[in-house]
Scaffold this motif. Sequence first.
Motif, PDB file in Angstrom:
ATOM      1  N   LEU A  44      -1.125 -25.203 -30.076  1.00 54.81           N
ATOM      2  CA  LEU A  44      -0.738 -23.950 -29.431  1.00 54.81           C
ATOM      3  C   LEU A  44      -0.133 -24.198 -28.061  1.00 54.81           C
ATOM      4  O   LEU A  44       0.874 -23.584 -27.697  1.00 54.81           O
ATOM      5  CB  LEU A  44      -1.927 -23.002 -29.323  1.00 54.81           C
ATOM      6  N   LEU A  45      -0.716 -25.097 -27.286  1.00 53.69           N
ATOM      7  CA  LEU A  45      -0.172 -25.381 -25.955  1.00 53.69           C
ATOM      8  C   LEU A  45       1.239 -25.964 -26.043  1.00 53.69           C
ATOM      9  O   LEU A  45       2.102 -25.631 -25.221  1.00 53.69           O
ATOM     10  CB  LEU A  45      -1.105 -26.317 -25.201  1.00 53.69           C
ATOM     11  N   LEU A  46       1.484 -26.815 -27.020  1.00 56.27           N
ATOM     12  CA  LEU A  46       2.836 -27.363 -27.187  1.00 56.27           C
ATOM     13  C   LEU A  46       3.828 -26.281 -27.622  1.00 56.27           C
ATOM     14  O   LEU A  46       4.978 -26.263 -27.174  1.00 56.27           O
ATOM     15  CB  LEU A  46       2.822 -28.519 -28.178  1.00 56.27           C
ATOM     16  N   ILE A  47       3.411 -25.397 -28.491  1.00 52.89           N
ATOM     17  CA  ILE A  47       4.297 -24.310 -28.911  1.00 52.89           C
ATOM     18  C   ILE A  47       4.568 -23.367 -27.739  1.00 52.89           C
ATOM     19  O   ILE A  47       5.687 -22.895 -27.547  1.00 52.89           O
ATOM     20  CB  ILE A  47       3.703 -23.575 -30.126  1.00 52.89           C
ATOM     21  N   LEU A  48       3.545 -23.111 -26.933  1.00 58.34           N
ATOM     22  CA  LEU A  48       3.766 -22.297 -25.727  1.00 58.34           C
ATOM     23  C   LEU A  48       4.716 -22.985 -24.752  1.00 58.34           C
ATOM     24  O   LEU A  48       5.549 -22.327 -24.122  1.00 58.34           O
ATOM     25  CB  LEU A  48       2.438 -22.007 -25.042  1.00 58.34           C
ATOM     26  N   ALA A  49       4.601 -24.307 -24.639  1.00 59.89           N
ATOM     27  CA  ALA A  49       5.540 -25.051 -23.783  1.00 59.89           C
ATOM     28  C   ALA A  49       6.965 -24.917 -24.308  1.00 59.89           C
ATOM     29  O   ALA A  49       7.914 -24.762 -23.527  1.00 59.89           O
ATOM     30  CB  ALA A  49       5.128 -26.519 -23.708  1.00 59.89           C
ATOM     31  N   ALA A  50       7.122 -24.953 -25.632  1.00 63.20           N
ATOM     32  CA  ALA A  50       8.457 -24.785 -26.222  1.00 63.20           C
ATOM     33  C   ALA A  50       9.015 -23.403 -25.924  1.00 63.20           C
ATOM     34  O   ALA A  50      10.203 -23.256 -25.611  1.00 63.20           O
ATOM     35  CB  ALA A  50       8.392 -25.014 -27.735  1.00 63.20           C
ATOM     36  N   VAL A  51       8.175 -22.394 -25.973  1.00 63.37           N
ATOM     37  CA  VAL A  51       8.615 -21.031 -25.658  1.00 63.37           C
ATOM     38  C   VAL A  51       9.038 -20.944 -24.195  1.00 63.37           C
ATOM     39  O   VAL A  51      10.079 -20.361 -23.867  1.00 63.37           O
ATOM     40  CB  VAL A  51       7.501 -20.008 -25.973  1.00 63.37           C
ATOM     41  N   ALA A  52       8.250 -21.540 -23.299  1.00 63.44           N
ATOM     42  CA  ALA A  52       8.573 -21.489 -21.875  1.00 63.44           C
ATOM     43  C   ALA A  52       9.867 -22.223 -21.563  1.00 63.44           C
ATOM     44  O   ALA A  52      10.645 -21.789 -20.710  1.00 63.44           O
ATOM     45  CB  ALA A  52       7.427 -22.082 -21.061  1.00 63.44           C
ATOM     46  N   VAL A  53      10.112 -23.334 -22.258  1.00 60.93           N
ATOM     47  CA  VAL A  53      11.351 -24.089 -22.022  1.00 60.93           C
ATOM     48  C   VAL A  53      12.551 -23.348 -22.597  1.00 60.93           C
ATOM     49  O   VAL A  53      13.618 -23.295 -21.980  1.00 60.93           O
ATOM     50  CB  VAL A  53      11.241 -25.508 -22.641  1.00 60.93           C
ATOM     51  N   ASN A  54      12.378 -22.751 -23.766  1.00 57.26           N
ATOM     52  CA  ASN A  54      13.502 -22.099 -24.429  1.00 57.26           C
ATOM     53  C   ASN A  54      13.876 -20.762 -23.791  1.00 57.26           C
ATOM     54  O   ASN A  54      15.044 -20.368 -23.819  1.00 57.26           O
ATOM     55  CB  ASN A  54      13.183 -21.895 -25.911  1.00 57.26           C
ATOM     56  N   PHE A  55      12.908 -20.070 -23.238  1.00 56.48           N
ATOM     57  CA  PHE A  55      13.155 -18.766 -22.616  1.00 56.48           C
ATOM     58  C   PHE A  55      12.714 -18.799 -21.157  1.00 56.48           C
ATOM     59  O   PHE A  55      11.688 -18.229 -20.791  1.00 56.48           O
ATOM     60  CB  PHE A  55      12.399 -17.664 -23.361  1.00 56.48           C
ATOM     61  N   PRO A  56      13.481 -19.452 -20.297  1.00 57.40           N
ATOM     62  CA  PRO A  56      13.060 -19.547 -18.896  1.00 57.40           C
ATOM     63  C   PRO A  56      13.121 -18.188 -18.216  1.00 57.40           C
ATOM     64  O   PRO A  56      14.039 -17.412 -18.427  1.00 57.40           O
ATOM     65  CB  PRO A  56      14.071 -20.526 -18.291  1.00 57.40           C
ATOM     66  N   GLY A  57      12.116 -17.929 -17.455  1.00 56.97           N
ATOM     67  CA  GLY A  57      12.060 -16.661 -16.713  1.00 56.97           C
ATOM     68  C   GLY A  57      10.641 -16.437 -16.231  1.00 56.97           C
ATOM     69  O   GLY A  57       9.685 -16.922 -16.837  1.00 56.97           O
ATOM     70  N   PRO A  58      10.505 -15.694 -15.153  1.00 60.50           N
ATOM     71  CA  PRO A  58       9.163 -15.505 -14.595  1.00 60.50           C
ATOM     72  C   PRO A  58       8.225 -14.731 -15.514  1.00 60.50           C
ATOM     73  O   PRO A  58       7.036 -15.024 -15.579  1.00 60.50           O
ATOM     74  CB  PRO A  58       9.420 -14.751 -13.288  1.00 60.50           C
ATOM     75  N   GLY A  59       8.717 -13.763 -16.243  1.00 63.16           N
ATOM     76  CA  GLY A  59       7.867 -12.977 -17.142  1.00 63.16           C
ATOM     77  C   GLY A  59       7.332 -13.815 -18.290  1.00 63.16           C
ATOM     78  O   GLY A  59       6.146 -13.747 -18.624  1.00 63.16           O
ATOM     79  N   VAL A  60       8.207 -14.608 -18.878  1.00 67.21           N
ATOM     80  CA  VAL A  60       7.799 -15.470 -19.987  1.00 67.21           C
ATOM     81  C   VAL A  60       6.841 -16.539 -19.486  1.00 67.21           C
ATOM     82  O   VAL A  60       5.815 -16.818 -20.113  1.00 67.21           O
ATOM     83  CB  VAL A  60       9.030 -16.094 -20.682  1.00 67.21           C
ATOM     84  N   PHE A  61       7.165 -17.124 -18.346  1.00 66.91           N
ATOM     85  CA  PHE A  61       6.312 -18.179 -17.801  1.00 66.91           C
ATOM     86  C   PHE A  61       4.913 -17.653 -17.489  1.00 66.91           C
ATOM     87  O   PHE A  61       3.904 -18.292 -17.787  1.00 66.91           O
ATOM     88  CB  PHE A  61       6.949 -18.787 -16.546  1.00 66.91           C
ATOM     89  N   THR A  62       4.839 -16.471 -16.909  1.00 67.98           N
ATOM     90  CA  THR A  62       3.545 -15.879 -16.575  1.00 67.98           C
ATOM     91  C   THR A  62       2.733 -15.598 -17.838  1.00 67.98           C
ATOM     92  O   THR A  62       1.534 -15.894 -17.898  1.00 67.98           O
ATOM     93  CB  THR A  62       3.736 -14.570 -15.780  1.00 67.98           C
ATOM     94  N   THR A  63       3.381 -15.052 -18.850  1.00 72.59           N
ATOM     95  CA  THR A  63       2.689 -14.768 -20.105  1.00 72.59           C
ATOM     96  C   THR A  63       2.202 -16.036 -20.772  1.00 72.59           C
ATOM     97  O   THR A  63       1.060 -16.116 -21.225  1.00 72.59           O
ATOM     98  CB  THR A  63       3.622 -13.996 -21.057  1.00 72.59           C
ATOM     99  N   LEU A  65       1.596 -18.900 -19.353  1.00 73.21           N
ATOM    100  CA  LEU A  65       0.529 -19.474 -18.534  1.00 73.21           C
ATOM    101  C   LEU A  65      -0.800 -18.757 -18.771  1.00 73.21           C
ATOM    102  O   LEU A  65      -1.848 -19.405 -18.913  1.00 73.21           O
ATOM    103  CB  LEU A  65       0.913 -19.405 -17.055  1.00 73.21           C
ATOM    104  N   MET A  66      -0.782 -17.441 -18.857  1.00 74.77           N
ATOM    105  CA  MET A  66      -2.011 -16.679 -19.104  1.00 74.77           C
ATOM    106  C   MET A  66      -2.588 -16.992 -20.483  1.00 74.77           C
ATOM    107  O   MET A  66      -3.800 -17.182 -20.622  1.00 74.77           O
ATOM    108  CB  MET A  66      -1.748 -15.177 -18.977  1.00 74.77           C
ATOM    109  N   VAL A  67      -1.744 -17.047 -21.491  1.00 68.93           N
ATOM    110  CA  VAL A  67      -2.218 -17.372 -22.845  1.00 68.93           C
ATOM    111  C   VAL A  67      -2.801 -18.779 -22.875  1.00 68.93           C
ATOM    112  O   VAL A  67      -3.864 -19.012 -23.463  1.00 68.93           O
ATOM    113  CB  VAL A  67      -1.080 -17.215 -23.877  1.00 68.93           C
ATOM    114  N   ALA A  68      -2.126 -19.728 -22.236  1.00 67.13           N
ATOM    115  CA  ALA A  68      -2.617 -21.109 -22.210  1.00 67.13           C
ATOM    116  C   ALA A  68      -3.958 -21.214 -21.489  1.00 67.13           C
ATOM    117  O   ALA A  68      -4.880 -21.880 -21.977  1.00 67.13           O
ATOM    118  CB  ALA A  68      -1.583 -22.017 -21.546  1.00 67.13           C
TER     119      ALA A  68
END
Length: 109
Positions: A44-63, A65-68
Amino acid sequence: MTAVTALCLLIGSGAALSAALGLLRLPDLLTRMHAAVKPQAVGLLLILAAVAVNFPGPGVFTTVLMVALLQIVTVPVAAHMVGRAAYRTGRFQPERLYVDELAEDLQDG
């Protein structure tokens, strides 16, 4: 960025697949629990990292980070509680334990 995303998704989904296979193949509840918790959390953490890299932005990063953080905090606690409940109800194979410190603690208290 695409290569990093793809690599994180592949490794993360492979870890989740190994967790699923561990649930099917391992003999008792305690080993299944271990197999389900560790690779699933890493996957899950790796998939979340992929989401954060693919969709850069403060909203995505915050979400992400909270899920992780919630995942890192809650998964070990939930696994511990399931393990204790399994032990106290006898839903494990005692011959598979190398050391049983909890039995000693329960006898003393």
